[in-house]
Enzyme design. Structure first.
Site, PDB file in Angstrom:
ATOM      1  N   LEU A   1      -6.925   0.172 -11.117  1.00 10.90           N
ATOM      2  CA  LEU A   1      -7.462   1.480 -11.519  1.00 10.90           C
ATOM      3  C   LEU A   1      -8.988   1.483 -11.520  1.00 10.90           C
ATOM      4  O   LEU A   1      -9.614   2.521 -11.687  1.00 10.90           O
ATOM      5  CB  LEU A   1      -6.906   1.892 -12.888  1.00 10.90           C
ATOM      6  CG  LEU A   1      -5.372   2.068 -12.932  1.00 10.90           C
ATOM      7  CD1 LEU A   1      -4.922   2.437 -14.337  1.00 10.90           C
ATOM      8  CD2 LEU A   1      -4.897   3.110 -11.931  1.00 10.90           C
TER       9      LEU A   1
ATOM     10  N   HIS B   1       2.654  -9.829  -5.113  1.00 13.11           N
ATOM     11  CA  HIS B   1       2.654  -9.458  -3.689  1.00 13.11           C
ATOM     12  C   HIS B   1       3.038 -10.581  -2.713  1.00 13.11           C
ATOM     13  O   HIS B   1       2.215 -11.047  -1.920  1.00 13.11           O
ATOM     14  CB  HIS B   1       1.311  -8.848  -3.284  1.00 13.11           C
ATOM     15  CG  HIS B   1       0.076  -9.488  -3.869  1.00 13.11           C
ATOM     16  ND1 HIS B   1      -0.171 -10.843  -3.819  1.00 13.11           N
ATOM     17  CD2 HIS B   1      -0.978  -8.956  -4.525  1.00 13.11           C
ATOM     18  CE1 HIS B   1      -1.317 -11.105  -4.400  1.00 13.11           C
ATOM     19  NE2 HIS B   1      -1.823  -9.987  -4.851  1.00 13.11           N
TER      20      HIS B   1
ATOM     21  N   ASP C   1       0.396  -2.443  -5.290  1.00 15.43           N
ATOM     22  CA  ASP C   1      -0.938  -3.057  -5.197  1.00 15.43           C
ATOM     23  C   ASP C   1      -1.960  -1.986  -4.819  1.00 15.43           C
ATOM     24  O   ASP C   1      -2.871  -2.230  -4.016  1.00 15.43           O
ATOM     25  CB  ASP C   1      -0.946  -4.241  -4.219  1.00 15.43           C
ATOM     26  CG  ASP C   1      -2.205  -5.096  -4.334  1.00 15.43           C
ATOM     27  OD1 ASP C   1      -3.022  -4.848  -5.256  1.00 15.43           O
ATOM     28  OD2 ASP C   1      -2.371  -6.011  -3.506  1.00 15.43           O
TER      29      ASP C   1
ATOM     30  N   HIS D   1       1.817  -3.501 -10.478  1.00 18.40           N
ATOM     31  CA  HIS D   1       0.622  -4.117  -9.869  1.00 18.40           C
ATOM     32  C   HIS D   1      -0.261  -3.037  -9.262  1.00 18.40           C
ATOM     33  O   HIS D   1      -0.041  -2.603  -8.131  1.00 18.40           O
ATOM     34  CB  HIS D   1       1.041  -5.124  -8.796  1.00 18.40           C
ATOM     35  CG  HIS D   1      -0.099  -5.947  -8.282  1.00 18.40           C
ATOM     36  ND1 HIS D   1       0.008  -7.309  -8.066  1.00 18.40           N
ATOM     37  CD2 HIS D   1      -1.371  -5.629  -7.940  1.00 18.40           C
ATOM     38  CE1 HIS D   1      -1.148  -7.770  -7.617  1.00 18.40           C
ATOM     39  NE2 HIS D   1      -2.003  -6.766  -7.519  1.00 18.40           N
TER      40      HIS D   1
HETATM   41 ZN   LIG Z   1      -3.631  -9.896  -5.676  1.00  8.88          ZN
END
Ligand SMILES: [Zn+2]
Length: 432
Positions: free
Chosen positions: A67, A236, A309, A64
């Protein structure tokens, strides 16, 4: 490619214990892992790397990450993000489709794969959007996106608000043997909020994001997963309620998996020093009770893996303050040292558990051909100095983002060298 021998490496064996090994790399693969120097092949041209005192693990896998390319190159590019990844010990990263344009066409998927190939650093796996432009109105062309190289479908950044839309997406993904990855957030419960509901929000007169805004989607989607049989993966996880729902679903055999971020394991809303947007992310930092539930969930396998994340933003964007700044913090370059220092060096977790949750577990869940250190596997490897202590200094980051709440933290367990397919992509000594 020249043969390499990593001598005197501490590796984690199948029993989770450290063992001294020598690793032979040839042709991009791990050719052998041996205990005795005498068992090494006698190739005089082999390059010898002495890992004495260092840990060598499979390269980390992060399912996760953001970029930002195409569209937000001022925040990050595929190249700068990949540099940051290998510097943090990550060799495989899966990037989210909330780009501009949104990754909802085969062309954009291909563009990401092309840019990743040019960067030639980490292995980049693109996700594609569930709905066109992530607007929740119309499904994307799953078949064409899969064909182009997308590895799963997600509208990360926003929740899919409509249950029928999510169910249709799951049916289609199931038929293609693809996973649905969900950012769980019910918009009707979170309008305009920027931190978790609770004491911090009250003290600062801010609207709070309640736990149930996440968990209500987790619960809904688990029922839809039961109905469709898709592989459903929760992004998440940050709340006690989500952990509970996922644990119950797994116990009765529903095909759900889940991830958790370092910051949700290490920080609660009680740690937020003030209205500094480097502490603003979505989901937000929750209560200490939620942090404990996430830790428990990770330890008992309810939460399968750790993801960063990684969400870079420019300094200007983050300077807008808690209410107006965008959500997210960078993650690659602090993830392992943070968790090692906080949980392993303090004796709370086994080193092998932390490494598994960042390597073989994500590989297992997403069917990746990596995450293991054994003969025949791709030579994706990370060498780590567990003893070196360093302060987190965002000015030294390879990512364009400086948005981290961990500035100044003294951490141990820093990656010092990273191999992808047998090539050294970064080392502390030699750089990129
Ligand atoms: Zn998210």
């Amino acid at each position: 490619m020249q043969m390499q021998v990593i001598k005197n490496a501490n590796v984690i064996n199948e029993q989770g214990q450290l063992e001294l090994k020598h690793i032979v790399i040839a042709g991009g693969l791990i050719e052998a892992v041996v205990s005795e120097l005498a068992d090494l092949p006698q190739d005089s041209r082999a390059q010898i790397i002495d890992a004495e005192g260092k840990l060598v693990t499979p390269g980390f896998i992060d399912m996760h990450v953001h970029l930002r390319e195409p569209g937000y190159e001022h925040k990050e590019t595929i190249e700068t993000g990949s540099r940051s990844a290998v510097k943090g010990g990550f060799t495989t990263i899966a990037c989210m489709p909330n780009t501009r344009p949104v990754t909802d066409t085969p062309e954009t998927v291909k563009l990401i794969l092309d840019k990743a190939r040019e960067a030639n650093l980490a292995k980049v796996l693109p996700y594609a959007a569930i709905t066109k432009n992530e607007l929740g109105r119309e499904l994307t062309d799953f078949e064409a996106l899969k064909e182009a190289g997308a590895i799963g479908f997600t509208d990360d950044g926003v929740g899919v608000q409509n249950a029928q839309m999510m169910k249709d997406a799951m049916r289609k993904a199931k038929a293609l043997g693809m996973p649905v990855i969900a950012h769980c957030e019910d918009d009707s419960l979170v309008k305009g909020a920027c931190v978790t509901e609770g004491e911090f929000a009250e003290r600062h007169g801010l609207k709070g994001i309640p736990n149930e805004s996440e968990a209500i989607h987790v619960g809904r989607d688990i029922l839809l997963t039961e109905a469709t049989g898709v592989h459903y993966h929760v992004c998440h996880v940050s709340t006690e309620q989500s952990v509970r729902l996922i644990r119950q679903a797994k116990a009765i055999g529903i095909s759900v998996t889940a991830e958790v971020c370092p910051h949700h394991l290490v920080l609660s809303d009680e740690d937020i020093p003030g209205l500094d947007a480097n502490w603003k992310m979505n989901p937000p930092l929750r209560s200490p009770r939620d942090v404990e539930a996430c830790i428990e969930g990770l330890l008992d396998g309810t939460l399968d893996m750790i993801v960063t994340d990684h969400a870079p933003h420019s300094a200007e964007e983050k300077a807008k303050g808690m209410e107006l700044a965008p959500f997210g913090i960078v993650g690659f370059e602090t993830a392992f040292p943070l968790l090692y220092t906080k949980f392993v060096a303090t004796g709370k977790w086994d080193l092998s558990l932390l490494v598994r949750r960042m390597t073989s577990d994500p590989a297992r869940v997403f069917g990746l051909d990596s995450g293991v250190l054994k003969a025949g596997a791709a030579a994706d490897l990370t060498m780590i100095d567990l003893n070196a202590e360093k302060e987190v200094n965002p000015e030294t980051f390879a990512t364009k983002g400086r948005n981290t709440p961990f500035t100044g933290w003294k951490l141990k367990g820093w990656p010092v060298m990273t191999w992808v397919d047998g090539e050294v992509k970064w080392s502390e000594q030699g750089g990129f």
